[in-house]
Design a protein around this motif. Sequence first.
Motif, PDB file in Angstrom:
ATOM      1  N   MET A  26     -24.947 -17.409  -6.461  1.00 56.81           N
ATOM      2  CA  MET A  26     -24.078 -18.383  -6.622  1.00 56.81           C
ATOM      3  C   MET A  26     -25.284 -19.554  -6.794  1.00 56.81           C
ATOM      4  O   MET A  26     -25.001 -20.310  -6.571  1.00 56.81           O
ATOM      5  CB  MET A  26     -23.029 -19.650  -6.357  1.00 56.81           C
ATOM      6  N   LEU A  27     -26.867 -18.746  -6.507  1.00 50.83           N
ATOM      7  CA  LEU A  27     -28.217 -19.717  -6.039  1.00 50.83           C
ATOM      8  C   LEU A  27     -28.075 -20.654  -7.053  1.00 50.83           C
ATOM      9  O   LEU A  27     -28.388 -21.673  -7.191  1.00 50.83           O
ATOM     10  CB  LEU A  27     -29.392 -18.385  -6.129  1.00 50.83           C
ATOM     11  N   LYS A  33     -27.461 -28.562  -8.167  1.00 50.96           N
ATOM     12  CA  LYS A  33     -26.775 -29.589  -7.402  1.00 50.96           C
ATOM     13  C   LYS A  33     -28.092 -30.144  -6.765  1.00 50.96           C
ATOM     14  O   LYS A  33     -27.594 -31.489  -6.354  1.00 50.96           O
ATOM     15  CB  LYS A  33     -25.569 -28.936  -6.207  1.00 50.96           C
ATOM     16  N   VAL A  34     -28.411 -29.221  -5.715  1.00 49.94           N
ATOM     17  CA  VAL A  34     -29.975 -29.783  -5.223  1.00 49.94           C
ATOM     18  C   VAL A  34     -30.499 -30.379  -5.340  1.00 49.94           C
ATOM     19  O   VAL A  34     -31.785 -31.882  -5.103  1.00 49.94           O
ATOM     20  CB  VAL A  34     -29.978 -28.948  -4.082  1.00 49.94           C
ATOM     21  N   ASN A  35     -31.607 -29.828  -6.202  1.00 45.75           N
ATOM     22  CA  ASN A  35     -31.897 -30.473  -7.243  1.00 45.75           C
ATOM     23  C   ASN A  35     -32.164 -31.563  -8.267  1.00 45.75           C
ATOM     24  O   ASN A  35     -33.054 -32.724  -8.561  1.00 45.75           O
ATOM     25  CB  ASN A  35     -32.849 -28.920  -8.365  1.00 45.75           C
ATOM     26  N   ASP A 183     -35.501 -26.970 -13.466  1.00 44.38           N
ATOM     27  CA  ASP A 183     -33.915 -26.841 -13.887  1.00 44.38           C
ATOM     28  C   ASP A 183     -34.241 -26.255 -14.216  1.00 44.38           C
ATOM     29  O   ASP A 183     -33.609 -25.408 -15.388  1.00 44.38           O
ATOM     30  CB  ASP A 183     -33.379 -28.463 -14.365  1.00 44.38           C
ATOM     31  N   GLN A 184     -35.388 -26.036 -15.630  1.00 42.54           N
ATOM     32  CA  GLN A 184     -35.550 -24.939 -16.890  1.00 42.54           C
ATOM     33  C   GLN A 184     -35.406 -23.526 -16.106  1.00 42.54           C
ATOM     34  O   GLN A 184     -34.808 -22.576 -16.800  1.00 42.54           O
ATOM     35  CB  GLN A 184     -37.087 -24.990 -17.775  1.00 42.54           C
ATOM     36  N   LEU A 185     -36.012 -23.345 -14.623  1.00 42.97           N
ATOM     37  CA  LEU A 185     -36.367 -22.331 -14.548  1.00 42.97           C
ATOM     38  C   LEU A 185     -34.951 -21.273 -14.236  1.00 42.97           C
ATOM     39  O   LEU A 185     -34.234 -20.031 -13.878  1.00 42.97           O
ATOM     40  CB  LEU A 185     -36.996 -21.846 -13.156  1.00 42.97           C
ATOM     41  N   THR A 186     -34.138 -23.030 -12.937  1.00 39.97           N
ATOM     42  CA  THR A 186     -32.251 -22.570 -12.962  1.00 39.97           C
ATOM     43  C   THR A 186     -32.123 -21.717 -12.993  1.00 39.97           C
ATOM     44  O   THR A 186     -30.903 -20.636 -13.086  1.00 39.97           O
ATOM     45  CB  THR A 186     -32.087 -24.184 -11.669  1.00 39.97           C
TER      46      THR A 186
END
Length: 191
Positions: A26-27, A33-35, A183-186
């Motif tokens: 769930m990372l 969220k934190v980003n 965000d793109q990497l996430t």
Amino acid sequence: MATMCLLNICLVLLFSTEIYSLDCKMLHLQQNKVNMKSLELLSKMGGQFPLQCLNENRNVGFLQKVLRPTESQKENAKLIILEIFQQIFNIFSKNLTQAAWDRSFIQSFQNGLYQQIEQLEKCLHSERENEIPYLGNEKILFPLLKLKKYFERIGDFLKEKQYSLCAWETIRWEMERCLLFVDQLTERLQN
């Protein structure tokens, strides 16, 4: 009042991290969220970009030019995100006296980065227990070296500009772009 607000933010970050730490699968949700909260804090930290800084030399390069998304495949995304967070944390641990930013936002931003770093390290450690260490892998080593050089240029830029308000505002603006790249990497983590 500011101390109580900071305490509430830290508690929310702490509890949300503990909930998400139950499953590294769930990372991506926790990172998103934190980003987003980190982006919000960066924006609030300094407010509008000062007009007197518009002519500032922004010769630090852009992360997107330094590190192409194709070099950041899913298997490397966590390591690259971890390195970006560690480097941003280091940048925002330097001489901030000229920045004239709200200290509670800075502390909340640093706390959020620290929580993300810890979470990524835990997940990477559990994933690497039975794998060959990534340090010998050229597919990840080369992008990590590029990242280090990029953040060295940012540090050099701050030193060259003597940690001026305009230098910090330029770096704040660039760090927002870095977090958007994260965000793109996430997104790669959830696929």
